[in-house]
Write an enzyme that holds these catalytic residues in place. Structure first.
Site, PDB file in Angstrom:
ATOM      1  CG  MET A  26       9.549  -2.266  -9.593  1.00 19.08           C
ATOM      2  SD  MET A  26       8.113  -1.424  -8.912  1.00 19.08           S
ATOM      3  CE  MET A  26       8.123   0.043  -9.937  1.00 19.08           C
ATOM      4  CG  HIS A  37      11.450   1.827  -9.141  1.00 18.20           C
ATOM      5  ND1 HIS A  37      10.499   1.818  -8.132  1.00 18.20           N
ATOM      6  CD2 HIS A  37      12.174   0.690  -8.977  1.00 18.20           C
ATOM      7  CE1 HIS A  37      10.655   0.725  -7.409  1.00 18.20           C
ATOM      8  NE2 HIS A  37      11.658   0.023  -7.904  1.00 18.20           N
ATOM      9  CG  HIS A  93       9.603   7.282  -8.638  1.00 22.16           C
ATOM     10  ND1 HIS A  93      10.888   6.911  -8.336  1.00 22.16           N
ATOM     11  CD2 HIS A  93       8.854   6.158  -8.506  1.00 22.16           C
ATOM     12  CE1 HIS A  93      10.916   5.620  -8.020  1.00 22.16           C
ATOM     13  NE2 HIS A  93       9.696   5.134  -8.132  1.00 22.16           N
ATOM     14  CG  MET A 137       5.345  -1.847 -12.005  1.00 23.60           C
ATOM     15  SD  MET A 137       3.894  -1.866 -10.951  1.00 23.60           S
ATOM     16  CE  MET A 137       4.278  -0.495  -9.852  1.00 23.60           C
ATOM     17  CG  MET A 149      11.815  -1.254  -3.116  1.00 25.17           C
ATOM     18  SD  MET A 149      11.189   0.178  -4.015  1.00 25.17           S
ATOM     19  CE  MET A 149       9.416  -0.015  -3.815  1.00 25.17           C
ATOM     20  CG  ASP A 182       9.233   3.831  -4.449  1.00 21.61           C
ATOM     21  OD1 ASP A 182       8.111   4.302  -4.207  1.00 21.61           O
ATOM     22  OD2 ASP A 182       9.529   3.272  -5.528  1.00 21.61           O
ATOM     23  CB  SER A 231       5.236   7.722  -7.820  1.00 12.99           C
ATOM     24  OG  SER A 231       4.940   6.679  -8.716  1.00 12.99           O
ATOM     25  CG  ASP A 273       6.868   3.495  -9.788  1.00 16.78           C
ATOM     26  OD1 ASP A 273       7.947   3.124  -9.304  1.00 16.78           O
ATOM     27  OD2 ASP A 273       6.115   4.327  -9.246  1.00 16.78           O
TER      28      ASP A 273
HETATM   29  C1  DX5 Z   1       5.536   0.807  -5.777  1.00 13.85           C
HETATM   30  C2  DX5 Z   1       6.190   1.861  -6.615  1.00 13.85           C
HETATM   31  C3  DX5 Z   1       6.081   3.191  -6.000  1.00 13.85           C
HETATM   32  C4  DX5 Z   1       4.665   3.703  -5.875  1.00 13.85           C
HETATM   33  C5  DX5 Z   1       4.625   4.449  -4.587  1.00 13.85           C
HETATM   34  O1  DX5 Z   1       5.836  -0.435  -6.245  1.00 13.85           O
HETATM   35  O2  DX5 Z   1       7.570   1.572  -6.795  1.00 13.85           O
HETATM   36  O3  DX5 Z   1       6.912   4.152  -6.626  1.00 13.85           O
HETATM   37  O4  DX5 Z   1       4.273   4.549  -6.929  1.00 13.85           O
HETATM   38  O5  DX5 Z   1       3.319   4.750  -4.293  1.00 13.85           O
HETATM   39  P1  DX5 Z   1       2.872   5.292  -2.862  1.00 13.85           P
HETATM   40  O6  DX5 Z   1       3.644   6.549  -2.608  1.00 13.85           O
HETATM   41  O7  DX5 Z   1       1.417   5.508  -3.041  1.00 13.85           O
HETATM   42  O8  DX5 Z   1       3.209   4.212  -1.865  1.00 13.85           O
HETATM   43 ZN    ZN Z   2       8.882   3.272  -7.499  1.00 14.89          ZN
END
Ligand code: DX5
Ligand code: ZN
Length: 214
Positions: free
Chosen positions: A66, A64, A31, A35, A135, A173, A6, A33
């Protein structure tokens, strides 16, 4: 095991360097993320950062979302370079249509489930899906503690895949390290996301290789 580090945990002042490191590693996917501060209590980054990452690798970008209203941005994510686009079940009232649109745009379609969301909600659309993202933390932040109930959820999802004659990959994840990753491999995960475990390691490339060998 497929490994999707990620980028959320990278050094954003050195995003080119860190993307190139991942590109030259044994990582299968990157990956990404996204948000929005509405669906999750944090804001990460959007299209310009995704485009910047795209410039420095031709590896699969595993995006991903969010965000509260993914339907409004599907085409924009394709243009910015997404290969796999994963939306959250919890914000898609017309999930069947959303999955179809993602695939029509030429991307692989994934659906993410929060820790409280049962896998059975996917039983009707399962045969359409390319990926299910379980998740193992509440989404929003890197570096959180792994929720161990994810192991059993993965095992049950594997049975659901078989009983519905589906072909989706199972990705997990949140809180993944070598210990939790080994449990998830045992349960039947096909792909692991890891952020802080990879970028917090003294040797991220070796850490990715270790996760791959699970
Ligand atoms: C969390 C994200 C993850 C995050 C994981 O909301 O969707 O992808 O980057 O981070 P770690 O591996 O540190 O839990
Ligand atoms: Zn993620």
């Amino acid at each position: 095991m497929l490994v999707s580090p990620s980028v959320l945990s990278c050094d954003f002042g050195n995003i080119q360097r860190d993307t190139q490191m991942l590109h030259n590693s044994s990582a299968d996917w990157l990956h990404i993320d996204v948000m929005d501060g509405v669906f999750v209590p944090n804001i990460s980054f959007g299209f310009p950062v995704l485009q910047a990452i795209r410039k420095h690798t031709d590896k699969i970008l595993d995006v991903h979302l969010m965000i509260a209203n993914p339907d409004a941005y599907l085409e924009e994510f394709k243009k910015a370079g997404a290969d796999i686009l994963t939306v959250h079940y919890e914000v898609c009232p017309h999930l069947h249509r959303t999955i179809g649109r993602i695939q029509e745009l030429g991307m692989k379609a994934g659906v993410a489930l929060n820790p409280h969301t049962p896998i059975e909600v996917l039983s009707e659309v399962a045969p359409m899906l390319d990926l299910v993202l379980i998740m193992s933390v509440n989404p929003g932040f890197g570096g959180q503690k792994f929720i161990a109930a994810a192991n059993d959820k993965v095992a049950r999802l594997k049975s659901l895949r078989q009983s519905t004659n589906s072909h989706f990959l199972i990705e997990v994840d949140g809180g993944v390290n070598l210990e939790t990753g080994a449990q998830l491999a045992q349960a039947g995960a096909d792909a692991l996301v890891a952020g802080s475990f990879v970028f917090g390691a003294s040797d991220p490339v070796a850490t990715i290789a270790a996760l791959k060998s699970l």
